[in-house]
Write a protein that holds these residues in place. Sequence first.
Motif, short mmCIF file in Angstrom:
data_model
loop_
_atom_site.label_atom_id
_atom_site.label_comp_id
_atom_site.label_asym_id
_atom_site.label_seq_id
_atom_site.Cartn_x
_atom_site.Cartn_y
_atom_site.Cartn_z
N LEU A 216 0.82 -1.21 0.00
CA LEU A 216 0.00 0.00 0.00
C LEU A 216 0.86 1.26 0.00
CD1 LEU A 216 -2.82 1.27 0.15
CD2 LEU A 216 -2.65 1.14 2.65
N VAL A 217 1.87 1.31 0.87
CA VAL A 217 2.74 2.48 0.95
C VAL A 217 3.53 2.64 -0.34
CG1 VAL A 217 4.73 3.49 2.14
CG2 VAL A 217 2.84 2.48 3.46
N ASP A 218 3.99 1.54 -0.90
CA ASP A 218 4.71 1.62 -2.17
C ASP A 218 3.81 2.19 -3.26
OD1 ASP A 218 7.09 1.12 -3.76
OD2 ASP A 218 5.97 -0.50 -4.70
N GLY A 219 2.53 1.81 -3.24
CA GLY A 219 1.58 2.39 -4.20
C GLY A 219 1.40 3.87 -3.98
N TRP A 220 1.35 4.29 -2.72
CA TRP A 220 1.26 5.72 -2.44
C TRP A 220 2.46 6.46 -3.03
CZ3 TRP A 220 0.13 5.52 3.55
CH2 TRP A 220 -1.18 5.04 3.75
N LEU A 221 3.64 5.90 -2.82
CA LEU A 221 4.85 6.56 -3.29
C LEU A 221 4.88 6.65 -4.81
CD1 LEU A 221 7.38 4.88 -0.83
CD2 LEU A 221 6.77 7.31 -0.89
N ARG A 222 4.50 5.57 -5.47
CA ARG A 222 4.47 5.59 -6.93
C ARG A 222 3.45 6.63 -7.43
NH1 ARG A 222 6.91 1.16 -9.34
NH2 ARG A 222 7.62 -0.46 -7.88
N GLN A 223 2.31 6.66 -6.79
CA GLN A 223 1.28 7.63 -7.19
C GLN A 223 1.77 9.06 -6.96
OE1 GLN A 223 -2.51 6.73 -5.51
NE2 GLN A 223 -3.48 8.62 -6.21
N LEU A 224 2.45 9.27 -5.84
CA LEU A 224 2.98 10.59 -5.52
C LEU A 224 4.01 11.04 -6.55
CD1 LEU A 224 3.34 13.02 -3.57
CD2 LEU A 224 4.96 11.60 -2.29
N VAL A 225 4.97 10.15 -6.84
CA VAL A 225 6.03 10.50 -7.78
C VAL A 225 5.48 10.68 -9.19
CG1 VAL A 225 8.13 9.65 -8.89
CG2 VAL A 225 7.83 9.41 -6.41
N GLU A 226 4.60 9.79 -9.63
CA GLU A 226 4.03 9.90 -10.97
C GLU A 226 3.16 11.14 -11.11
OE1 GLU A 226 1.98 6.26 -11.55
OE2 GLU A 226 3.80 5.04 -11.65
N HIS A 227 2.38 11.42 -10.08
CA HIS A 227 1.52 12.61 -10.13
C HIS A 227 2.36 13.87 -10.19
CE1 HIS A 227 -1.97 15.12 -9.51
NE2 HIS A 227 -1.36 15.71 -8.49
N ARG A 228 3.45 13.88 -9.41
CA ARG A 228 4.30 15.08 -9.43
C ARG A 228 5.04 15.23 -10.74
NH1 ARG A 228 2.33 18.78 -7.33
NH2 ARG A 228 4.30 19.91 -7.33
N SER A 229 5.38 14.12 -11.38
CA SER A 229 6.01 14.21 -12.70
C SER A 229 5.04 14.85 -13.69
CB SER A 229 6.42 12.82 -13.17
OG SER A 229 7.39 12.27 -12.31
N SER A 230 3.77 14.42 -13.62
CA SER A 230 2.76 15.02 -14.51
C SER A 230 2.55 16.48 -14.17
CB SER A 230 1.44 14.25 -14.36
OG SER A 230 1.60 12.90 -14.72
N TYR A 231 2.56 16.79 -12.87
CA TYR A 231 2.36 18.16 -12.45
C TYR A 231 3.50 19.05 -12.92
CZ TYR A 231 2.04 22.18 -9.28
OH TYR A 231 1.98 23.44 -8.77
N ALA A 232 4.73 18.52 -12.84
CA ALA A 232 5.90 19.30 -13.27
C ALA A 232 5.83 19.57 -14.77
CB ALA A 232 7.18 18.55 -12.92
#
Length: 337
Positions: A245-261
């Motif tokens: 679950l935490v690994d999924g959070w981290l992947r979602q966080l990093v991927e979302h921020r890449s899209s945001y950037a």
Amino acid sequence: MVFKRLLGSLGVGGPTVDTVLTAGAAVPGGLLSGHVQLKGGSSDFDIEHITLELVARVEAESEEGEREGVVVFDRFTVGGGFRLAADEERSVPFTAALPWETPITELYGQGLGIVLGVRTELSVAGAKDKGDLDQLAVGPLPVQEAILEAFGQLGFGFKSADLEYGRIGGTNQQLPFYQEIELTPSPQYAHAVSEIEVTFLATPGGMDVVLEADKRGGLFSGGHDALTRFAVAHDGVPHQDWRALVDGWLRQLVEHRSSYAAASAYGHADPYAGNHGHGHAEEHHHDGGRRSGPGMGTAIAAGAAGLAVGVVGGMVAAEVIDEVGDFFEGDDEGDDD
């Protein structure tokens, strides 16, 4: 730690007070218990009330930069309305519920550098006196421990923890400050983030986990912070695969921020994109737009199989407590309203 203090506002011959907390760490939302031990003075005194204050050492932004101070985050009356005879000894037991957002001060029995305390106020014949600091130890809730353990299993290390004065926008935060637990990234995420900061906002019905990723800057864009919120329940902790679950959070966080950037480069970023719910994220930004780095200067190394921590420099916690005790001495003046 037990304190004894003459009731200074009544002068020589006034009653003395000891506050003793039940041994062991409390938990957020749990019960704090103990007793207040009174010893009568040279004459009879009418004890109007005995009040306990929960206090925290926090960091706050000011025009002069980062400053530290003491915040009272809860208070409750545990006794009063009786006469204490000369030389009489009386024990007043108490039990009170801690706020759900109470910061955690230790993990696996090791201090995190967070300073919380209980301060006793004794009101006698209209005069009030506040005692010295009695250190308060708070351990994690099962869900908090499971999440931090999952970070450790994923290779993240503990760096520091502190308390920041202010609010996290878009949350139902109740206390006037929040706790940051700063983690160093695992090799898998080191290319994407330089650190992860975790904030727990617990309630009786569940808990929000706010993650901040301090993103490394690239060739065409500077580094920026991402704040994402996940909701979890208190029950079912043993049945959840927290590492996944935490690994999924981290992947979602990093991927979302890449899209945001990428969107930011074209002026189309939505800073509040995302969904709120169990296993889903909703991004929020702090009021003021920043979060701090290390707070108390306590160096704690993380274990590879989890956040099994070891303190570097065993005297750090005691020195911090002594410093806060001195601060309280000065803070008592003019603070009896």
